[in-house]
Design a protein around this motif. Sequence first.
Motif, PDB file in Angstrom:
ATOM      1  N   GLN A 180       1.667  -1.402  -7.578  1.00 19.68           N
ATOM      2  CA  GLN A 180       0.820  -2.275  -6.857  1.00 19.68           C
ATOM      3  C   GLN A 180       1.305  -2.807  -5.599  1.00 19.68           C
ATOM      4  O   GLN A 180       2.487  -3.732  -6.052  1.00 19.68           O
ATOM      5  N   ARG A 181       0.733  -3.087  -4.360  1.00 20.21           N
ATOM      6  CA  ARG A 181       1.354  -3.687  -3.291  1.00 20.21           C
ATOM      7  C   ARG A 181       0.200  -4.427  -2.911  1.00 20.21           C
ATOM      8  O   ARG A 181      -0.667  -3.959  -2.390  1.00 20.21           O
ATOM      9  N   ILE A 182       0.357  -5.829  -2.556  1.00 22.07           N
ATOM     10  CA  ILE A 182      -0.845  -6.767  -2.294  1.00 22.07           C
ATOM     11  C   ILE A 182      -0.512  -7.559  -1.153  1.00 22.07           C
ATOM     12  O   ILE A 182       0.451  -8.306  -1.325  1.00 22.07           O
ATOM     13  N   ASN A 183      -1.057  -7.465  -0.100  1.00 23.58           N
ATOM     14  CA  ASN A 183      -1.045  -8.140   1.108  1.00 23.58           C
ATOM     15  C   ASN A 183       0.411  -8.214   1.574  1.00 23.58           C
ATOM     16  O   ASN A 183       1.198  -9.257   1.937  1.00 23.58           O
ATOM     17  N   MET A 184       1.007  -7.032   1.525  1.00 25.92           N
ATOM     18  CA  MET A 184       2.348  -6.836   1.982  1.00 25.92           C
ATOM     19  C   MET A 184       2.536  -5.750   2.956  1.00 25.92           C
ATOM     20  O   MET A 184       1.669  -4.589   2.782  1.00 25.92           O
ATOM     21  N   PRO A 185       3.444  -5.629   3.930  1.00 28.20           N
ATOM     22  CA  PRO A 185       3.630  -4.567   4.872  1.00 28.20           C
ATOM     23  C   PRO A 185       3.933  -3.221   3.995  1.00 28.20           C
ATOM     24  O   PRO A 185       4.315  -3.257   2.909  1.00 28.20           O
ATOM     25  N   THR A 186       3.756  -2.099   4.810  1.00 28.99           N
ATOM     26  CA  THR A 186       4.389  -0.749   4.432  1.00 28.99           C
ATOM     27  C   THR A 186       5.847  -0.797   4.502  1.00 28.99           C
ATOM     28  O   THR A 186       6.455  -1.604   5.205  1.00 28.99           O
ATOM     29  N   GLY A 187       6.415   0.055   4.072  1.00 29.46           N
ATOM     30  CA  GLY A 187       7.809   0.258   4.402  1.00 29.46           C
ATOM     31  C   GLY A 187       8.625  -0.305   2.925  1.00 29.46           C
ATOM     32  O   GLY A 187       8.222  -0.785   2.088  1.00 29.46           O
ATOM     33  N   VAL A 188      10.066  -0.488   3.213  1.00 27.17           N
ATOM     34  CA  VAL A 188      11.072  -0.965   2.583  1.00 27.17           C
ATOM     35  C   VAL A 188      10.603  -2.476   2.384  1.00 27.17           C
ATOM     36  O   VAL A 188      10.584  -3.320   3.196  1.00 27.17           O
ATOM     37  N   TYR A 215      14.217  -8.971   0.359  1.00 30.96           N
ATOM     38  CA  TYR A 215      13.869 -10.612  -0.180  1.00 30.96           C
ATOM     39  C   TYR A 215      13.526 -11.480   0.821  1.00 30.96           C
ATOM     40  O   TYR A 215      12.912 -12.457   0.615  1.00 30.96           O
ATOM     41  N   ASN A 216      13.643 -10.880   2.327  1.00 39.59           N
ATOM     42  CA  ASN A 216      12.971 -11.829   3.215  1.00 39.59           C
ATOM     43  C   ASN A 216      11.975 -11.223   4.046  1.00 39.59           C
ATOM     44  O   ASN A 216      11.636 -11.354   5.360  1.00 39.59           O
ATOM     45  N   THR A 217      11.170 -10.108   3.475  1.00 45.40           N
ATOM     46  CA  THR A 217      10.137  -9.625   4.202  1.00 45.40           C
ATOM     47  C   THR A 217       9.023 -10.646   3.876  1.00 45.40           C
ATOM     48  O   THR A 217       8.489 -10.777   2.892  1.00 45.40           O
ATOM     49  N   PRO A 218       8.289 -11.018   4.911  1.00 47.40           N
ATOM     50  CA  PRO A 218       7.165 -11.956   4.780  1.00 47.40           C
ATOM     51  C   PRO A 218       5.877 -11.112   4.357  1.00 47.40           C
ATOM     52  O   PRO A 218       5.773  -9.839   4.412  1.00 47.40           O
ATOM     53  N   ALA A 219       4.849 -11.927   3.662  1.00 50.23           N
ATOM     54  CA  ALA A 219       3.604 -11.368   3.292  1.00 50.23           C
ATOM     55  C   ALA A 219       2.921 -10.853   4.584  1.00 50.23           C
ATOM     56  O   ALA A 219       3.234 -11.360   5.827  1.00 50.23           O
TER      57      ALA A 219
END
Length: 212
Positions: free
Chosen positions: A164-172, A175-179
Amino acid sequence: PYSQVFSQNIKGSTAIFGNTSMQIVDNSVANLVKMNETGDPNNTVGGIGFSQYGNDNEAMRPVITDMQLSVLNVFSMSSTWNYNNPNSDQGVAWRTLLNPNTNWVSATGSFGYGSSQTVTIPNAFTNYFLKTVNITTPNLYSSFNFNLNYNDGAVVYVNGVEVQRINMPTGVINYNTPASSSVTFYNQLFSIPSSYFSNGNNVIAVEVHQFA
């Protein structure tokens, strides 16, 4: 082996006995082709009242229809997790850690930065959470339901596989990927098939990301 267990006065290809119905079984598997034939009154082949199968030399077995649903409560909302917030790239190995090292802290949630949580954790752009659960014969259950409180985004893994991926961008995700947006203490319900779980120990891993 076939043996006559019905009265000739009962008509049709299916007989109901209380909370039990009958099915045609071939090689220990219900034969749905035979059980769902379309009837043809012109040649008396197939279907209710005209079946070429029915009880004639077929293995008929009962199916109990008033079974009680089995529900397993794996863990509660306020339970113990291992958590880590290194603010550095964790790769993918952390998602399957059965025995986290000393970099991980064990505590009973809820977790947060200074609101109404039970455990205050260090502020970080991304926090990582791990829990090992033991499930006996998970294939007895059709699916497992999750109830997740998060802020602002989250990615959930079971045994290293993203479920499950919730309120996150697609792709890889790193640790520093923002919501994708700012969300305050949102409650998310979702369900996954039981096939994601193995008999015995299973690792549930959750990474929670901030928007800013």
